[in-house]
Design a protein around this motif. Sequence first.
Motif, short mmCIF file in Angstrom:
data_model
loop_
_atom_site.label_atom_id
_atom_site.label_comp_id
_atom_site.label_asym_id
_atom_site.label_seq_id
_atom_site.Cartn_x
_atom_site.Cartn_y
_atom_site.Cartn_z
N HIS A 187 -14.31 -57.53 -17.66
CA HIS A 187 -14.63 -58.82 -18.28
C HIS A 187 -15.65 -58.68 -19.39
CE1 HIS A 187 -12.25 -60.92 -15.40
NE2 HIS A 187 -12.80 -60.20 -14.45
N HIS A 188 -15.80 -57.46 -19.85
CA HIS A 188 -16.87 -57.22 -20.81
C HIS A 188 -16.54 -57.53 -22.25
CE1 HIS A 188 -20.41 -54.68 -19.60
NE2 HIS A 188 -20.09 -55.45 -18.59
N SER A 189 -15.27 -57.70 -22.53
CA SER A 189 -14.85 -57.56 -23.91
C SER A 189 -15.41 -58.57 -24.88
CB SER A 189 -13.33 -57.61 -23.97
OG SER A 189 -12.94 -57.71 -25.31
N LEU A 234 -26.96 -51.05 -32.91
CA LEU A 234 -25.51 -51.17 -33.04
C LEU A 234 -25.09 -52.56 -32.56
CD1 LEU A 234 -24.45 -47.73 -31.59
CD2 LEU A 234 -24.79 -48.35 -33.96
N ARG A 235 -24.16 -53.10 -33.24
CA ARG A 235 -23.68 -54.43 -32.89
C ARG A 235 -22.20 -54.40 -32.61
NH1 ARG A 235 -27.85 -57.94 -34.65
NH2 ARG A 235 -29.21 -56.57 -35.83
N ALA A 236 -21.80 -55.17 -31.64
CA ALA A 236 -20.38 -55.29 -31.36
C ALA A 236 -19.80 -56.40 -32.23
CB ALA A 236 -20.16 -55.61 -29.90
N VAL A 237 -18.49 -56.39 -32.38
CA VAL A 237 -17.82 -57.44 -33.13
C VAL A 237 -17.43 -58.55 -32.16
CG1 VAL A 237 -15.76 -57.98 -34.46
CG2 VAL A 237 -16.92 -55.80 -34.80
N PRO A 238 -17.78 -59.77 -32.46
CA PRO A 238 -17.38 -60.85 -31.57
C PRO A 238 -15.90 -61.15 -31.77
CG PRO A 238 -18.59 -61.73 -33.43
CD PRO A 238 -18.53 -60.26 -33.62
N ARG A 239 -15.15 -61.06 -30.73
CA ARG A 239 -13.71 -61.30 -30.83
C ARG A 239 -13.30 -62.20 -29.68
NH1 ARG A 239 -13.62 -55.63 -31.42
NH2 ARG A 239 -13.09 -54.98 -33.53
N PHE A 292 -17.59 -60.21 -26.86
CA PHE A 292 -19.03 -60.07 -27.11
C PHE A 292 -19.44 -61.13 -28.10
CE2 PHE A 292 -22.59 -57.40 -26.31
CZ PHE A 292 -23.42 -57.65 -27.35
N GLY A 333 -31.08 -55.27 -27.89
CA GLY A 333 -31.91 -54.18 -28.39
C GLY A 333 -32.37 -53.24 -27.30
N THR A 338 -26.20 -53.69 -17.78
CA THR A 338 -25.46 -53.95 -19.01
C THR A 338 -25.13 -55.43 -19.02
OG1 THR A 338 -23.76 -52.87 -17.74
CG2 THR A 338 -24.36 -51.85 -19.82
N PRO A 339 -25.32 -56.05 -20.15
CA PRO A 339 -25.25 -57.51 -20.15
C PRO A 339 -23.86 -58.03 -19.80
CG PRO A 339 -25.32 -56.66 -22.37
CD PRO A 339 -25.54 -55.51 -21.47
N GLU A 356 -22.87 -48.67 -22.92
CA GLU A 356 -24.06 -49.25 -22.29
C GLU A 356 -24.61 -50.41 -23.09
OE1 GLU A 356 -27.17 -46.44 -21.66
OE2 GLU A 356 -26.08 -45.57 -19.98
N ARG A 357 -24.48 -50.29 -24.39
CA ARG A 357 -24.94 -51.37 -25.25
C ARG A 357 -24.06 -52.60 -25.14
NH1 ARG A 357 -28.56 -49.60 -29.84
NH2 ARG A 357 -29.88 -48.40 -28.48
N ILE A 398 -20.93 -52.58 -26.21
CA ILE A 398 -19.92 -52.56 -27.27
C ILE A 398 -18.66 -51.95 -26.69
CG2 ILE A 398 -19.33 -51.63 -29.52
CD1 ILE A 398 -22.32 -51.60 -30.12
N THR A 399 -17.65 -52.76 -26.53
CA THR A 399 -16.43 -52.27 -25.88
C THR A 399 -15.23 -52.31 -26.81
OG1 THR A 399 -15.96 -54.49 -25.10
CG2 THR A 399 -17.21 -53.07 -23.62
N LYS A 457 -11.81 -58.71 -36.86
CA LYS A 457 -11.91 -59.66 -35.75
C LYS A 457 -10.63 -59.69 -34.93
CE LYS A 457 -15.73 -62.19 -36.95
NZ LYS A 457 -16.68 -63.06 -36.29
N PRO A 465 -31.27 -51.70 -24.16
CA PRO A 465 -30.22 -51.49 -23.19
C PRO A 465 -30.79 -50.84 -21.93
CG PRO A 465 -30.17 -49.80 -24.85
CD PRO A 465 -31.37 -50.64 -25.12
N GLU A 471 -14.69 -51.02 -32.62
CA GLU A 471 -15.80 -50.53 -33.45
C GLU A 471 -16.62 -49.49 -32.70
OE1 GLU A 471 -15.44 -53.47 -32.29
OE2 GLU A 471 -17.29 -54.29 -31.42
N LYS A 522 -8.40 -52.56 -23.87
CA LYS A 522 -8.93 -53.80 -24.47
C LYS A 522 -10.36 -54.08 -24.05
CE LYS A 522 -6.75 -56.89 -21.08
NZ LYS A 522 -7.91 -57.51 -20.43
N ASP A 523 -10.74 -53.52 -22.90
CA ASP A 523 -12.12 -53.75 -22.46
C ASP A 523 -12.97 -52.49 -22.52
OD1 ASP A 523 -11.55 -56.45 -21.71
OD2 ASP A 523 -10.42 -55.58 -20.05
#
Lengths: 650, 684
Positions: free
Chosen positions: B640-642, B597-602, B644, B654, B661-662, A292-293, A295-296, A371, B656, A299, A423-424
Motif C-alpha cells: 500500500h506504499h505506492s 530525494l523525492r518521490a513522484v506523486p501518482r 506518495f 527528510g 517508513t511512512p 526506505e525513503r 520512494i517506490t 505522473k 528516514p 523514479e 507497482k509498489d
Amino acid sequence: MSATEDVPAFFKSMGSGSPKPRAKFCGMFCPVEGSTENKTLDFDSLPTGRSGRADSRVIDKQMDISTQSCRKKVEIRTSTGKEALQNLNDQSDRLLIKGGKIVNDDQSFYADIYMEDGLIKQIGENLIVPGGVKTIDAHGRMLIPGGIDVHTRFQMPDRGMTAADDFYQGTRAALAGGTTMIIDHVVPEPGASLLTAFDQWREWADSKSCCDYSLHVDITEWHKGVQEEMETLVKDHGVNSFLVYLAYKDVFQLTDSQIYEVFSVIRDLGAIAQVHAENGDIVAEEQHRVLERGITGPEGHVLSRPEEVEAEAVNRSITVANQTNCPLYITKVMSKSAADVIALARKKGSVVFGEPISASLGTDGSHYWSKNWAKAAAYITSPPLSPDPTTPDYLNSLLSCGDLQVTGSAHCTFNTAQRAVGKDDFTQIPEGTNGTEERLSLIWDKCVVTGKMDENQFVAVTSTNAAKIFNLYPRKGRIAVGSDADLVLWDPDVTKIISAKSHNSVVEYNIFEGIEVRGAPLVVISQGKIVLEDGNLHTTEGSGRYVPRKPFPDYVYKRIKARSRLAELRGVPRGLYDGPVCEVSVTPKTVTPATSAKTSPAKQPAQPVRNLHQSGFSLSGAQVDDNVPRRNTQRIVAPPGGRANITSLG
Amino acid sequence: MAERKRNWDKEDDLPVYLARPGTTDQVPRQKYGGMFCNVEGAFESKTIDFDALSVGQRSSRTAKTQNKREASQEVKSPDSEKTSPCTETLSGEPEPRDSGIEIKTTGGKEVLQNLDDLKSDRLLIKGGRIVNDDQSFYADIYMEDGLIKQIGDNLIVPGGVKIIEANGKMVIPGGIDIHTHFQMPYRGTTTVDDFAQGSKAALAGGTTMIVDHVIPDPGSSLIEAFDRWREWADEKACCDYSLHVDITHWNDSVKQEVETLIKEKGVNSFQVYMAYKDLYQMSNSELYEILTFLGELGGIVQVHAENGEIIAEEQARMLEMGITGPEGHVLSRPEELEAEAVFRAITIASQTNCPLYVTKVMSKSAGDIISQARKKGNVVFGEPITASLGTDGTHYWSKNWAKAASFVTSPPLSPDPTTPDYLNTLLASGDLSVTGSAHCTFSVAQKAIGKDDFTQIPEGVNGVEERMALIWDKAVVTGKMDENMFVAVTSTNAAKILNLYPRKGRIAVGSDSDLVIWDSDAVRTITAKTHNSAAEYNVFEGMELRGAPLVVICQGKIVLEDGNLHATSGTGRFIPCTPFPDFAYKRVKARKQLAVLRAVPRGMYDGPVSDFTPMSRGGTPSASTRTSPTKQTPPVRNLHHSGFSLAGNPAQRGAPTTEETPIRPAGRRIVVPPGGRSNITSLS
C-alpha cells in the motif's frame, strides 16, 4: 512510371540524396577500372562471384534503366519474355537491384547487385543475369548492409513471465526497422546448465525467428562446470561471446575474482567478454535506501542507480580486462561518464568496445518522473536512462567519432500488466525497453541528418563493426560478392513519427513515442527475400537461421595476440638470500595469494607453500616454458661478475 | 658596525624588523607592523579565536598591548629606518651564516625574580619568519607551558626565558605525519621502529606529531586494540600522537565500537582496506555501509585502495610463472589496480556523501583519478607518502634481494621513474592534500620471511624522518610550491582533516608550541648509516636533500638543536580528535541538505497485474544478511506504499527512520490530483 527513360539513373540522383557519394562506380569521376573489385572482398570459399565484370563501363546501355521521375517509390518487377520461360520454378530466389548506391563502411559506389540463393552473386553494372529475375529499381537510393542488432532479449523469461515480444514479434519488428540479423542473449538460470539453456533458446528461435540470429550466452554463475560448457559452446556451437554481470546482486552478479577468471577463460577460448556494468553492491544498498525513503515508483529506479555507479563498474571491468589481456565489450552504455571512461581507456590502448542502445541514443531518463506510472515504468532498464537530457546527443557524438563502436537495442519488452508487478516497489519492475525497430532510423536521424557522421560510418555502427567484432564479417555487415543477401534500401528522406499505435512490438508503450525521425528502410531483403516493401512485412515464422560464429575474430584478437606475446614477465636472477630470517608465526596472510576455493575453476589450487628452490630465475630461459619448473642446472646461475653478496648495502 | 651588532645581540635597541629586509631570499608576503603596516587589529582576526583553550582570552589582551607598543615603535623609528637598513643587513649577514641561530638565557635581575620557574618551559624565538599556510611574516614568538602565548614584536616576557635567535630563518609549524605504523605487530614480530625509535626519527626530521594506525586483528575488538596502542604509545612516544583505527571486519559490534571510539575515545578517522583479500578486505556493500555510518557520525574514512581480488589472482599467476622475488610484488600489483580501487572508493563515497581520504597515493593514475574527482566536486583527499614522492619502483629489480625487499610496500612504488615528480606537482597544485610517510620498517631478517615468496615479505618503507626535507627539496627548491604551501601539505591540511586545527598545524597564539626552525640551505645526504630508524636500509639511500630542521621544538621544549636530539620517551600525549572536521564536513553537510530525494506523486496504478513467481530478482534489493548490520527492513514491501503525496510534511521525508517508513494514513492515500484523477493506464 514503368519503362521509358532517357537519363541514366545516376544523373537523376545527383543532388537528390543529401550526402554526396564519395566514390562513384563508373560515372563522371570514374575510378580506375577494377578498383572496386579489389575492395570487394575476396570470398574464395564461395563458388560464385566473378561474372558480370566484363562490360562494366558501358554507360549508354544504362539508358534503358527505368527511372521514375519524382515519386519516391521503387518498383519491383519480374522480367518477362523468354527468360521467364527458362526459369519458371525459382523466381523468388533471384533478385537484381539496379541503380542503387551501395554503401559499405569504407566507401559508397553505384552498382547493381544480383542475388541468388540468399547470397550476393554479382556486383557491377550491366550484369549478365539469368532470366526470371525479380528486379528492384533503386533509383540511386542507398543500399546498405542489413542492420545487425547485437543485443536483444526476445522471449526472455523473468520470474515466470516472458518478455512480451517473442522471437517472432521481435524479429518482425527488427526487419521492419531494417535490421536483418539479431544476436540474442541466452540467460541461464543460476544453477542451470549453459548448454541446456542454449538449446532452449535455439529451439525457441529456430521455430519463430524471421531473420538470421546468433546467440550470446550469459554467465550467471561460475564454477568448473561452467568453464567446460563455455568451451563446448565455443568449439561446437558457434558461440564466441559471453556476458557477465557486475550487477544484480545475489542473482547474476559475479565477484571481481570470478570475473578475472571468466575473462582469463574467455581470452584463452578466443571469445569476447561482455559486461553488464553496474556496481551491484552499491545498487542494492541504494535501492534499500530509496525504498526506505518511501520512494517506490519508477523514479526510484534511476535514483538508486546513479550513473557514477555505471562508470565505476565500466572502469573496473576495463581494469580486469587489461590485467587478463581479454577483449572487452561493454553492453548498454547509458551515460556520459560511462562513455567517457570507455573513450579514455581506448586512448590508453585497451581493447574495449562500447555499445550504446537505441534508448540511450534516442531518449533520456526524465520520463521516470512521469505522473503516468505505466509510462514511467516503460522506461525501466538497467543501467537506467540518464536523467541528463544532453546524454543522447553526447553518446551520438562519441558513436560518430568512433569511441563507441556498435549499437544494439537491448530490446526486452514487457507490457504494462507485467510491469505492474512492481507497482509498489520499483525493484520488482521487469527491466527492458523497446528499440529494435527504431534503432536504424534513430541513428540516421540523430547522427547522419545532423551531420555528426556520414552514411559509411552509419553502416559501420549499425552493422559492420558488429559483424567484425563477432566474427561474422564479411558474411554479414558488408555488401560484397559472397556475402549474405541481407540488404536494406534506405530512404533518407522519409519522415515518420514513432508511436506505439503503429509499431510492430506488442507492448502498449513505445519509449520513443512522438519522436519524428527522418530516414527509414524502403525495402528490406533478408536471406535474399524481400521482407519489406511498400510498408508491408512479408515475414515467415521460423525462416531465421542460426549463424554460428568462430572464435578469435581478427578485429579483436590481432592486437590481443600481439600483446600476449609481448607481455612476458621475467623474474630477476639473484643469488640466494643467505642472511638471517625471522621466525614467523603462521597467521592468515598466507591465504592472500590463493583465491577462495569455491570460485576458482580456472586454476589448480596453487599450493600456498612455494618450492624453496625455485627462487633463482634465469633471464635466458624466460620463453614458452615459463611455467615449467627450472631444471636443476639452471638454478644456480652465477651472475656475471661473480656472486653478489646479497646482504650488503647496495 | 660592531657596536650595532652588539646592540642587536642585546636585542633591545632596534626593532627586529628593521634588521630583516634583504637578509632572506624570499620577500615576506605580509609584514606585521612594518613599512606596510596592517590596519590595526587585522592580524588579530587572522589569529584564530581559541575559546576552547584557557589561554584564548589572554592572547587577545596581549595582542592589543603589543599593538600599542608597536604603534609607538612606529613613531619612533622613521629616522633610524632611513639610515640603518642597508648597512644593517650587510653587517648582519655574515654572522648568521656560521652560527645560524643562537640559544641563550636572559641574565640580570629578572632571573632573580623568577627563581623557581623551570627555564625550559619558557621560550622566546626572536627574529624568525613565521610561515603559516596562508602567509609569512616576521615576528617573535613567546611560548610557555607548551603553548604559544604571544606573537609579535618586542614582546613583554618574564625573565628567565630561554631565547632562540632565529636570525630571519623560517619558523614553521611542526610537521604532522598523518600515517605511521610504529611498533606494528606482524605475524609474531614487530616493526623495528617502536614508538620511541619512530617518534625520535620523526622529531629529527621536523615532525612533531604523528598519527599512527591501530590495526586490530580481524575478529578482535577495536577498543581493545586501541587501548593497547595507547599503552604502547603513552609509554614510549616522544612527541604528540593521535590514532587512526583500521576497520578490519564489519559487524554490529564493530559498529558500536566505532561509535564509542568517536564519541569517547577521540578517534575521528578509520581506515578500511580494499586489498588483502580474505584478511582485511571489505566488500563493496560493507564499504557502503561503513561509509554511510561514518558519514553520519562525522568520521573520516580512509581507504587502502587496491583491488585485492585481482591482486590475489595476479599473485597466484606470478608465483606460477616462477617469479618469487620482490619484483613479483610490483608485477602483481600494477598501478591500474590502485587506480581502479580509488575510482571505486570515490564512487561509493559520493553515493554515501561521506568524505574520503585515500592513503598512500603511489601512482600517477591514482593521483589523476583523485584530481579528476576533486574537479567534479567530490570531497576526497589524497595522501602521497614520502616514498612515492621521493623514489620509484625500479629498485624492485635490484639484484640485491635485501635492497629490493626493503622497497616492498602496498600499493607498490611505481616503476615509472617520472612518478615522484608528477605526484609532487599534484601536491603543489593542491590536488593531493596531505603527506604521510607510511613509515613501517622491518629489518632485513624480517623481510627475509618472504625470501622465497614475495607475497610473504612484510610490507612497509621508512620515511618519517625524510618527509619534510624531501618535500622541501622536491617541491619548494624546484619552485613547484612556496613555503606556505609546504606548511599546508606537511602539517596544516592534516590538522584540518583531523580537526586538530588550529591547535596543531598553525603558529598562532593559543596553539601548541610545536615549531620547527627550518634551514632552507642545509644540505644533507640521506643514508641508513646516519638515520634514526633502526632499519638497515633506507629507501632514499644516497639522496642529497636541501633543507633541514635546525631547531625542533615539541611541546615547548627544544628537542633538536645543533643536530643533537633531546627526546624523552613517554612525553608524547594522545591528542583526541573530534568528529565533523569543518574542513571536510562543511560541504558534506550542505550537500546532505540538498540531496533529499523525492518521490513522484501518482495515482494508484489500477490496471491488470501479471502473475509472477517471486524468486531470484526479489532478492536484489536486500543486502546480503551477513554484511548488513545497518538495516533490518524485510525484503517484502508493503503493497500500500505506492501513492506518495507531495503534501506530506517534508520533515518526515527528510529523516528516514529505519523501522518507521511512512505508511500513509488511509485517507491520504487516495490523493486526487488537481484536475481530476488521471487514467493511469491510458497512453499519454
